[in-house]
Design an enzyme around this catalytic site. Structure first.
Site, short mmCIF file in Angstrom:
data_model
loop_
_atom_site.label_atom_id
_atom_site.label_comp_id
_atom_site.label_asym_id
_atom_site.label_seq_id
_atom_site.Cartn_x
_atom_site.Cartn_y
_atom_site.Cartn_z
N GLU A 108 -16.32 7.96 6.33
CA GLU A 108 -16.02 9.17 7.07
C GLU A 108 -15.83 10.56 6.49
O GLU A 108 -14.76 10.68 5.65
CB GLU A 108 -15.01 9.16 8.35
CG GLU A 108 -14.97 7.95 9.31
CD GLU A 108 -13.75 7.54 10.09
OE1 GLU A 108 -13.18 8.75 10.78
OE2 GLU A 108 -13.96 7.07 10.81
N HIS A 166 -15.00 9.66 15.76
CA HIS A 166 -13.54 9.29 15.44
C HIS A 166 -12.87 9.86 16.16
O HIS A 166 -11.53 10.10 15.92
CB HIS A 166 -12.65 9.14 13.91
CG HIS A 166 -11.82 7.93 13.48
ND1 HIS A 166 -11.56 7.86 12.81
CD2 HIS A 166 -10.71 8.21 14.27
CE1 HIS A 166 -10.27 7.34 13.13
NE2 HIS A 166 -9.77 6.97 14.08
#
Length: 405
Positions: free
Chosen positions: A259, A282
């Protein structure tokens, strides 16, 4: 003065709580890599992070002033908990504060995918009036399969039943079923009967690669899949293939194996551009309500630890619930858990004429924690003698807290 470094945009309430207790607080918006973190932690006693910053053994060994870490999230797999304990660094997280936010996102995505709202929305944004019931269903009467029946899974179970869904779940641990949910004995059994499968497992290493090509192939044709847990539990390429083949009719993914470190960074994934797939960055627990609750909870845990030594709900140290000391000095002694440590501590203090007013001991695996209240100040020589013990990890000395107004 104690100094705190808070990363990744933790809630401002955290800053207020720590600053009100005499802590100098420095905030930074993004995550830091290993070398950046080592440099930033010089002279820092408290570290606050979310899910992106990795606190490795190398970081912990370099951060000689670090006393406690607050993970302003549910998971702690981004922190080397064993190394933290052996360095005498307490770790606190927020295991309950954002469960409702994650559950509400899951419910919203289940309905959106079942109704294929992603495709209807995209068509209208492209100027196409695609009014059809094709592929659109109610969630009522569908079977929801929950993999991982912890704080999030159980709450999702209750809300799903209220929507008229049947709920089955699988967990490696023995869990009490809520409502009419049914516990199944294997994940394969769950995949066979579920119209929607959602993963809510924790970040332990054993969950890596939990869901891949084999698991997708065992799901019902046309089923829907969600992963709002950890990026490394699922094979993204396998999901892509299952979506493109039509075997899986829709998916929602909130977590990814790799990420970006901060908001605005480029995001790459093989899941981009797939039909009826919701990708979110997220944000399962990222509501204003959840972030405020997390900020308050974790900051107060860190505040309590530095003021009284209490370790209640620490994820890596023995748990002791402590009030403000009634004595003159409190000695908090973290040590390796071997026989005879308590006697050695007491003999050392007695040798320097220190009278003990109260004492508590707790152990957790190879770590022990003994907290001693004395009726006088403690000689530096006595503290040095405690540090010279073979089992010594860390010692902290606290005066009594200021009286409440």
């Amino acid at each position: 003065m104690l100094k705190a470094l808070l990363l990744e945009n933790v809630h401002p309430l955290s800053v207020e709580i720590l600053a009100a207790n005499g802590v100098e607080v420095v905030t930074r918006s993004g995550a830091l890599d290993e070398e950046e973190l080592i440099e930033a932690l010089k002279g820092v006693h408290l570290l606050g992070i979310r899910s992106k910053t990795q606190v490795t053994a190398k970081v912990l060994e370099s951060a000689k002033d670090l006393v406690a870490i607050g993970a302003f999230c549910i998971g702690t797999n981004q922190i080397d908990l064993k190394s933290a304990a052996l360095q005498g660094v307490a770790v606190f997280n927020a295991p309950f504060s954002n469960t409702r936010s994650v559950v509400e996102l899951a419910i919203g995505e289940i309905i959106s995918l079942t109704r294929r709202l992603t495709e209807r929305d995209k068509a209208l944004h492209n100027g196409i009036w695609d009014k059809t019931a094709e592929g659109s269903h109610e969630v009522r009467g569908k079977t929801l399969g929950i993999i991982g029946y912890g704080n999030i899974g159980t709450q999702l179970s209750v809300l799903a039943e209220n929507l008229g869904m049947s709920v089955v779940f699988y967990d490696t641990a023995e869990k009490l079923a809520l409502g009419n949910a049914q516990r199944l004995t294997s994940m394969d059994e769950l995949l066979k009967v579920s119209d929607i499968v959602t993963i809510h497992v924790d970040g332990r290493p054993g969950n890596a690669g939990l869901f891949g090509e084999s698991e997708f192939s065992k799901m019902k044709p046309g089923a829907i899949f969600l992963n709002l847990s950890r990026g490394f539990v699922m094979d993204n390429s396998a999901l892509r293939s299952a979506i493109l083949s039509g075997h899986i009719s829709g998916a929602a993914v909130d977590v990814f194996p790799v990420e970006p470190k901060k908001r605005g960074d480029q995001f790459e994934s093989e899941l981009r551009g797939l039909p009826n797939v919701i990708l979110t960055p997220h944000v399962g627990g990222s509501t204003l309500e959840a972030q405020e609750s997390i900020g308050e909870f974790v900051a107060n845990k860190m505040k309590d630890y530095i003021r009284t030594g209490t370790t209640t709900l620490s994820v890596n140290l023995p748990n002791l619930a402590l009030e403000s000391t009634t004595g003159i000095t409190r000695i908090a002694f973290l040590h390796r858990n071997t026989p005879g440590v308590l006697a050695a501590v007491n003999n050392t203090l007695a040798a320097f004429g220190t009278n003990i007013e109260g004492q508590l001991l707790a152990t957790r695996g190879e770590i022990g924690y003994v907290v001693t209240d004395t009726d006088s100040s403690v000689d530096i020589e006595a503290l040095e003698a405690l540090k010279s013990m073979d089992q010594y990890i860390r010692i902290r000395v606290m005066p009594p807290a200021a009286p409440k107004n």
